[in-house]
Write a protein that holds these residues in place. Structure first.
Motif: not given
Lengths: 171, 318, 663
Positions: B189-197, B289, B291-294, B296
């Motif tokens: 479920e789309f959850c923001g910048h790094q939903h893909a990771h 950042q 590797i997984k920009p955005g 925390r």
């Protein structure tokens, strides 16, 4: 040939179109998400004197999240203060400029403010600085956070009237 | 791998009872769909290509066509009833786990990582396992799903259909693996910048290995054994690391980020984004950042010696 | 020319009254009438005139062109997405920009292209098909266009200013809520909804009034063209669905701007409330997009088989049933949220049942083609493509109705494949076929048919190469809305194929635009009825005169032109020196009275400007409301200021008499 009326309207239309295009050059500062700005190299060599998250909604929102997660609320509550001074009023002991707030967090202050140097990275300190400023409404209104997804503990920041900072020596 | 159907994280490669019954149902759906599609397209193409006859304009043709359309509608209804029946069969048991001895694991979703919490009657035996869910083979595991921020969705296609993690609500589902293995899952479920990771690993192991794992996870972190590791622990406790990450058995107790007590025993880092290897860990600590920009975790510009020490220490936390 | 079309005797279900007065009309009379009507129904010129137009054909053309501009923009965004996803771990577009791109792609396609373009086809064609001179509430029509235009321009500007929404076209809370979507991006999304929903509601109200009350005499409800039926059903769906999204987007704006707690679970709100309100609108929305396309398909099939569509009553009932059942499906978007199982079964049943009316329509169309004489021009090819693609999409939709299956493929690329099959195949293919079909009527020139056939094959192949692999990717575990994917998942080849297919789609789209532009300038000049079709718009010149019909027709059968007798009566007694319109009754289109439509006016534009300023202002401050009230009131008062009617000077005339026209 255009009539005079049509001519002046054409000039208006052209002007509006040019203004709209000029917006292309304006990258809205409020909305920038500066993920990559704080790379290793720049963080080590940069000594920032200006708040990079001034007028930045993303940085202010991150600061709000960190304020709770790092338990600043433990002493400052949600801006009303407790063991620590209130942060949502107009009274500033050590100055209200971003660099002053930055130093308060990084160096610590007498009477109980811990020094967070080497415990909170600079980027996150600047985010907290932006949020602390927003607590007294001292950011543009479209940058101020709104209500949080928790129980209501205080007025949302964007509903607070901006408090003009006043120097005080008593906490 | 360039092209694979039915590999890891594939609904077509079931390894558990839920996924298996859904796959059977899937093949039925596929077969019915192909049959319907072929029939309809054949009718269309014949209608387009057929030679026209004078009798086409007679009322008799109209009534014949009416009858044929009626038959087609009846067949459609029957097919749909068949699909509904297959769906009911596949959905039996979907909502409640079968079998005795089910264990319960809490899933807490964060932006952008998973926290699997294993509870126990004894409070000191409670532990969390970020991004890696261990389950015993052949035993149903009840999942109670929660979120601390936005809506996520827990999905391990090889084993089960997804369940959303919704703030303010506890949703329930269950998962069971019938063969040992490692099954990858991903937030759906789309959850923001790094939903893909935001991925996870489900490790299914035989019961005895599972219990050994539980025992081991309950223990506090391993003490550093070499000088470098000791220095690493020192650096850890004196840098920003300690502000967000807990290591049970040390003074590090913050639960902002994933717990690192047994991080070296996990298969991946950063919610399935990186293999858990030294080089990847170094890159992650130094500048996550890139590797997984955005995400925390801020960049950590440690001095090279300090970084080596922290690496040694963290990799000792098995 | 092939043999003339067959008159279906079963379509004449009503015996007409004999004409009350039999007179013939001389050509000199006609010339005078033509000049007077052209004077009365004039379309104003000049810059001021451009903003004052209240003619449905002009507004309809503007709507169509604007919608296609948004289609191209959103299509380019999709191309960028496919470039990013062509290879794993790609760095072409970062997560923040990708989120904005896929959000704006979806939002623009759904709200700024799909719904408006279908409404635009209705705005242009419905008055012509029912024998009326203009759409009802013509100034409201103009107002709706400007509001739509300003909303769309606002969204495009946000893309240029890094403030485009980035939370998905469905904008779930809490991700879109005040805590997790900082800045104003989500507010621009929510306010765009307001723009487009005001425009859509206005148009649907006009369509209902036009279709129910201004049909030509003799066009009873059971003689209405199927396209008009589809627009009627669509308009009702809009009226009932749009308020739901008005509510949920307003709640979101209030939460974000003012600090209400509609979606805050900690204070008694609910994150799922958003999903219910959104999808209660969101599911009918896709039928709002799809049902007009069904009407277009019927028009094309009857024109290119030279037979009325088979099973008129079944077709109408299917359209109405689709409209009704479409409101009972929305929870199938929420199967993974942990709602009680028995409730979910109801929505499974409804989602399966809605396949039946669609199936009936497909079978009736196949029967129409069976007994007809198909002529393979570009529009018919697009209709065949529609069947081939939509049936597949409908089947994948029926599979998604099943909860266990849906729980595996929900929010994966399988769903992306499904909705592109039903939306692109089910709506865009008929739309493009419809453009090829009605281009001669709208512009007076034929589109290049040979290029049209190439266009069809390019789009058809490109579409399937792009979207078919996505079914497999979804079943293989690839989730949606991801800006990249890892290398070792087995997804690489299929993603690359999909991206290559997207290139074909881009070329196909470019070819369509080229064909349109080229044909507009150099196309063969079109006659009144180049296709030999049966609906009333084909009885007037191409393009139609500003007053649509010289004499308002009296309809004698379901296929207005094929069932027309040699000495068909026309309506007289309607004034031609002012914008007088005949109002007829709902069921049988018996004349009731005459009303006067308004002249062109600048007030709708002024009102739209003030409304848009109010909407944009309220993104930033609640003060926008009190500040805008006064200008808004001024423009509304100017708009509705009563004009002295010419009724005092009118001589008494009977309510519409019928005369025979000279053959």
């Amino acid at each position: 040939m255009l009539t005079a009326q049509e001519g002046s309207l054409s000039v208006w239309a052209l002007g509006i179109a040019l203004w709209a295009l000029s917006l292309l050059g304006v990258s809205c500062q409020r909305e920038v998400r500066p993920f990559q700005d704080f790379s290793v190299a720049s963080a080590r060599t940069q000594k920032l004197v200006e708040s990079p998250f001034q007028n930045n909604a993303y940085g202010t929102a991150e600061g709000k999240r960190l304020f709770d997660q790092f338990n600043c609320s433990g002493c400052h509550a949600h801006g009303g203060g407790g063991m620590g001074p209130a942060l949502m009023d107009d009274k500033w002991i050590y100055g209200s400029e971003p660099t002053n707030i930055f130093e308060s967090i990084v160096e610590g202050r007498p009477n109980g403010m811990p020094a967070w140097r080497n415990k909170i990275p600079d980027q996150q300190v600047w985010e907290l600085v932006a949020y602390v400023q927003s607590m007294s409404g001292n950011e543009p209104i479209d940058v101020l956070p709104s209500r949080s997804d928790h129980m209501r503990s205080s007025t949302p920041e964007n509903a607070r009237r901006a408090q003009t900072p006043v120097q005080t020596h008593t906490p | 791998m360039m092209f694979a159907i039915g590999g890891n994280q594939s609904a077509l490669n079931p390894h558990g009872p839920i996924a298996r019954s859904i796959v059977t149902h899937t093949w039925w759906l596929l077969a019915i769909s192909i049959a319907v599609y072929v029939v309809v397209m054949a009718a269309l193409l014949i209608a387009l290509a057929r030679r026209r006859r004078e009798s086409d304009d007679l009322p008799a043709t109209t009534s014949r066509l009416t009858r044929n359309v009626g038959v087609a509608v009846v067949l459609t209804v029957l097919t749909l009833i068949g699909i509904a029946a297959s769906s009911v069969v596949a959905g039996r048991g979907l909502y409640s786990p079968s079998g005795a001895g089910a264990i319960t694991v809490d899933v807490v979703g964060h932006q952008w990582w998973w926290d699997f919490q294993y509870h126990d009657v004894t409070p000191s035996d409670v532990f969390t396992s970020p991004n890696e869910l261990h389950i015993p083979v052949g035993v149903p595991v009840v999942i109670k799903a929660m979120s601390t921020d936005v809506i996520h969705s827990f999905w391990v296609p090889n084993l089960m259909g997804k369940r959303d993690l919704i703030p303010g609500i506890v949703t329930n589902t269950w998962i069971q693996a019938d063969e040992p293995g490692v099954y990858r899952g991903q937030c759906a479920e789309f959850c923001g910048h790094q939903h893909a990771h935001m991925a996870l690993n489900v490790v299914a192991e035989p019961m005895d290995e599972f219990l050994t794992w539980i025992q081991h996870q309950r223990e506090p972190a391993a003490e550093p054994s070499t000088d470098l590791e000791r220095r690493g622990q020192q650096v850890f406790l004196q840098s920003p690391c300690v502000t967000c990450h807990a290591i049970r058995g040390t003074d590090a107790g913050s639960h902002v980020g994933p717990e690192l007590t047994h991080v070296a025993s996990r298969l991946t880092l950063a919610a399935g984004t990186l293999p858990n290897a030294r080089g990847h860990l170094a890159g992650w600590i130094a500048n996550s950042q890139s590797i997984k920009p955005g995400n925390r975790m801020p960049p950590n510009p440690l001095a090279p010696d300090d970084l080596q020490a922290v690496l040694a220490y963290v990799r000792s936390l098995r | 020319m092939n043999p003339p079309p067959l008159r279906d005797d079963t379509s004449k279900l009503r015996h007409d009254r004999p004409a009350e007065r039999r007179e013939t009309i001389t050509t000199a009379d006609e010339e005078r009438l033509r000049r007077q009507l052209a004077d009365t129904w004039y379309v104003p010129r000049g810059i001021i005139g451009w903003f004052s137009v209240a003619d449905h054909k002009t507004i309809g053309r503007r709507y169509i062109i604007t919608a296609f501009c948004f289609f191209i923009f959103a299509g380019i965004l999709a191309g960028l997405m496919r470039l990013q996803l062509a290879v794993p771990n790609n760095h072409f577009i970062g997560p923040d920009l990708y989120n904005q791109i896929f959000t704006v792609h979806g939002t623009m396609m759904m709200f700024l292209f799909a719904v408006p373009v279908m409404e635009a086809m209705g705005i242009y064609l419905v008055p012509l098909m029912i024998g009326a001179r203009n759409i009802a509430f013509p100034r409201l029509n103009a107002f709706s266009y400007y509001v739509y235009l300003f909303g769309g321009v606002m969204l495009v500007l946000t893309m240029l200013m890094n403030t485009a929404p980035d939370v998905g076209w469905f904008s779930y809370v809490p991700l879109a809520g005040p805590d997790h979507a900082p800045g104003k991006r989500a507010d621009f999304w929510a306010q765009l909804i307001t723009f487009t929903e005001v425009a859509a509601l206005a148009v649907s109200v006009e369509l209902v009034a036009t279709i129910f009350k201004t049909r030509a005499p003799g066009m009873s409800l059971n003689r209405m063209p199927l396209f008009v039926w589809s627009m009627l059903v669509t308009a009702f769906m809009v009226i009932f669905a749009m308020p739901s999204i008005v509510t949920c987007s307003t709640f979101l704006l209030l939460d974000r701007l003012v600090g209400t707690h509609f979606y805050n679970p900690a204070e008694g709100g609910d994150a799922l409330l958003w999903q219910h309100l959104f999808w209660f609108f969101g599911h009918p929305e896709v039928y709002i997009i799809f049902v007009p396309a069904l009407g277009i398909v019927s028009s094309i099939i009857s024109a290119f088989t030279w037979r009325p569509v088979f099973g008129y009553s079944a077709m109408v009932m299917s359209l109405v049933a689709t409209g009704f059942i479409g409101f009972g499906l929305w929870v199938h978007h929420m199967f993974a949220t942990g709602l009680p199982a028995l409730g979910l079964e109801y929505f499974t049943a409804a989602s399966i049942v809605i396949a039946i009316p669609s199936g009936i329509q497909i079978f009736c169309w196949i029967a129409s083609i069976w007994r007809g004489r198909p002529r393979f021009h570009a529009p018919l090819l697009f209709v065949v493509g529609f069947v081939a693609i939509f049936v597949l999409g409908g089947l994948s939709g029926v599979t998604l109705a099943s909860v266990p299956f849906d729980l595996q493929v929900h929010d994966s690329y399988y769903v992306v494949a499904h909705f592109h099959y039903v939306l692109l195949g089910g709506a865009v293919f008929p739309l493009i076929g419809g453009i090829y079909f009605w281009f001669p009527k709208i512009t007076g020139r034929m589109m290049d048919d040979r290029m049209g056939k190439w266009n069809f094959w390019l789009l058809f192949i490109g579409f399937n190469v792009t979207f078919f692999p996505m079914h497999i990717l979804g079943l293989d575990g690839m989730p949606r809305r991801v800006y990249t994917y890892p290398d070792n998942m087995g997804w690489n080849t299929l993603n690359l194929i999909a991206s290559l297919g997207a290139l074909l789609l881009v070329v196909g789209g470019a070819m369509f635009v080229y064909n349109v532009v080229r044909s507009y300038t150099w196309g063969t000049v079109a006659s009144e009825n180049p296709w030999g079709a049966e609906t009333l718009e084909w009885s007037v010149s191409s393009p139609p005169p500003v007053y649509n019909f010289l004499h308002l027709p009296v309809v004698e059968g379901r296929c207005a032109l094929w069932d027309r007798s040699a000495d068909a009566p026309v309506v007289t007694g309607i004034r031609s020196d002012c914008r007088e319109v005949l109002v007829t009754d709902v069921m049988d289109a018996e004349p009731i009275c005459r009303v006067e439509y308004p002249e062109p006016s600048l007030w709708p534009f002024a009102c739209a400007v003030v409304t848009s300023a109010f909407f944009v202002g309220s993104i930033f401050t609640p003060w926008a409301l009190p500040i805008s009230i006064v200008p808004l009131a001024i423009t509304l008062i100017g708009w509705f200021w009563p004009k002295k009617a010419d009724s005092d000077t009118r001589a008494e005339q009977p309510a519409g008499s019928m005369r025979e026209a000279r053959a």
